[in-house]
Design a protein around this motif. Sequence first.
Motif, PDB file in Angstrom:
ATOM      1  N   ASP A 195      23.966  -8.049  18.132  1.00  0.00           N
ATOM      2  CA  ASP A 195      23.480  -8.357  16.782  1.00  0.00           C
ATOM      3  C   ASP A 195      23.807  -9.787  16.370  1.00  0.00           C
ATOM      4  O   ASP A 195      23.085 -10.382  15.556  1.00  0.00           O
ATOM      5  N   LEU A 196      24.882 -10.353  16.900  1.00  0.00           N
ATOM      6  CA  LEU A 196      25.226 -11.741  16.591  1.00  0.00           C
ATOM      7  C   LEU A 196      24.394 -12.724  17.410  1.00  0.00           C
ATOM      8  O   LEU A 196      24.109 -13.835  16.963  1.00  0.00           O
ATOM      9  N   LEU A 197      24.002 -12.311  18.602  1.00  0.00           N
ATOM     10  CA  LEU A 197      23.267 -13.201  19.496  1.00  0.00           C
ATOM     11  C   LEU A 197      21.753 -13.174  19.265  1.00  0.00           C
ATOM     12  O   LEU A 197      21.077 -14.192  19.458  1.00  0.00           O
ATOM     13  N   SER A 198      21.231 -12.037  18.851  1.00  0.00           N
ATOM     14  CA  SER A 198      19.769 -11.917  18.766  1.00  0.00           C
ATOM     15  C   SER A 198      19.118 -12.887  17.778  1.00  0.00           C
ATOM     16  O   SER A 198      18.011 -13.382  18.060  1.00  0.00           O
ATOM     17  N   PRO A 199      19.750 -13.243  16.630  1.00  0.00           N
ATOM     18  CA  PRO A 199      19.098 -14.229  15.746  1.00  0.00           C
ATOM     19  C   PRO A 199      18.915 -15.597  16.396  1.00  0.00           C
ATOM     20  O   PRO A 199      18.088 -16.392  15.945  1.00  0.00           O
ATOM     21  N   MET A 200      19.667 -15.858  17.464  1.00  0.00           N
ATOM     22  CA  MET A 200      19.513 -17.124  18.195  1.00  0.00           C
ATOM     23  C   MET A 200      18.535 -16.982  19.351  1.00  0.00           C
ATOM     24  O   MET A 200      18.394 -17.893  20.168  1.00  0.00           O
ATOM     25  N   GLY A 201      17.887 -15.812  19.444  1.00  0.00           N
ATOM     26  CA  GLY A 201      16.917 -15.587  20.511  1.00  0.00           C
ATOM     27  C   GLY A 201      17.543 -15.171  21.824  1.00  0.00           C
ATOM     28  O   GLY A 201      16.897 -15.230  22.874  1.00  0.00           O
ATOM     29  N   VAL A 202      18.799 -14.721  21.792  1.00  0.00           N
ATOM     30  CA  VAL A 202      19.494 -14.297  23.009  1.00  0.00           C
ATOM     31  C   VAL A 202      19.408 -12.781  23.117  1.00  0.00           C
ATOM     32  O   VAL A 202      19.839 -12.051  22.215  1.00  0.00           O
ATOM     33  N   ASN A 203      18.868 -12.315  24.231  1.00  0.00           N
ATOM     34  CA  ASN A 203      18.753 -10.884  24.485  1.00  0.00           C
ATOM     35  C   ASN A 203      19.964 -10.407  25.287  1.00  0.00           C
ATOM     36  O   ASN A 203      20.227 -10.918  26.374  1.00  0.00           O
ATOM     37  N   LEU A 204      20.702  -9.452  24.742  1.00  0.00           N
ATOM     38  CA  LEU A 204      21.830  -8.864  25.451  1.00  0.00           C
ATOM     39  C   LEU A 204      21.696  -7.338  25.367  1.00  0.00           C
ATOM     40  O   LEU A 204      22.275  -6.697  24.501  1.00  0.00           O
TER      41      LEU A 204
END
Length: 357
Positions: A195-204
């Motif tokens: 949830d912290l990474l997805s706004p930066m376009g990072v898929n985890l």
Amino acid sequence: MHVVIIGAGIIGASLAYSVAQAGGRVTVVDASGPAAAASGRSFGWINASFFHDTDHFRLRAAGIDAYRKLCSDLALPVTFSGCLCWEDQGAALDAQAQALVDLGYEADILSSKQIAAMEPHIKAPERALFFQAEAAADTTAMTHALLKASGARRVMGCAVDAVEISQGRATGVRIAGGVLKADKVVVAAGTASPDLLSPMGVNLPMLRRPGVIFHTRPLPRVVSHVCVAPIGEFRQCPDGRIVMPAAVAHQADQSSAIDATPYDLATQACARLQKILPDVALEWEEANLAMRPVPQDGLPVVGACGADGVFTSVMHSGVTLAPIVAQILAQEILEQPLTNAQADLIAPYRPDRFQSA
């Protein structure tokens, strides 16, 4: 250089220590507190006998070596007891031993008589593997010790709402009351990381992997090694309590949900354990449920991602891997070159494997 680490579990604490040792200034932020989630509800087994592939084995073996160095520098609650493993028998045990020996790992096959001499209270199997290099850690105490040794400032009970980005670069994290400025930001928040990474376009992508760990009431010393039996994994802590995951084959457990209450699961697992320790009066005292942070392919996710100055470090088996991953990632964060060996160790685990072309 000011590095903000989101997450005060064993991964975040190990990284805080390594970054500080390498010359960085560290602040750790966590919504709850040190080891409050999966790290504090871990079995604590440090091993390389469980692995996905050859690269993963090498990283885990390097993790054990990193622990020996770390424990020579700091007084940490880690016990190098070795592990007795009889999860498999017959040809499967022989194959497991040969595979590990071929990788250069010490794996001795012991007889029932030898096992009984090492563990007189255990109903000895016909044979077992002995992994002398393996160890166990009190993960809660170790997390606290690493945070203290790091000298990091700690902001606990404070959720991070977002990583702040300006002109394509991380500038801090948004928390209650405003923005905590930083030169670099590391997302090491376990299951909260996507949830912290997805706004930066990072898929985890993460798997849902709940786990229940139970502890018995304290007992005199009856188990001296980490033990991996067909009924599950167990070991005795320094405080006398025996700790055991409720799931059989916990390391490889792929259940996405628990099928009973933690109370019932602990009761069932304790009954299985009683059959292995027939002369020991067992009574479980505490059961803990945690969501294990397991990336989609089961392997670690480590390195730079998204905006410039943002990194992540998320994995299961974090107890085994925390020190070695922290050493490598700390150098990258502080823009210090890796050795060829370090680069090779970490290469398979970069976040970009989950990003669309």
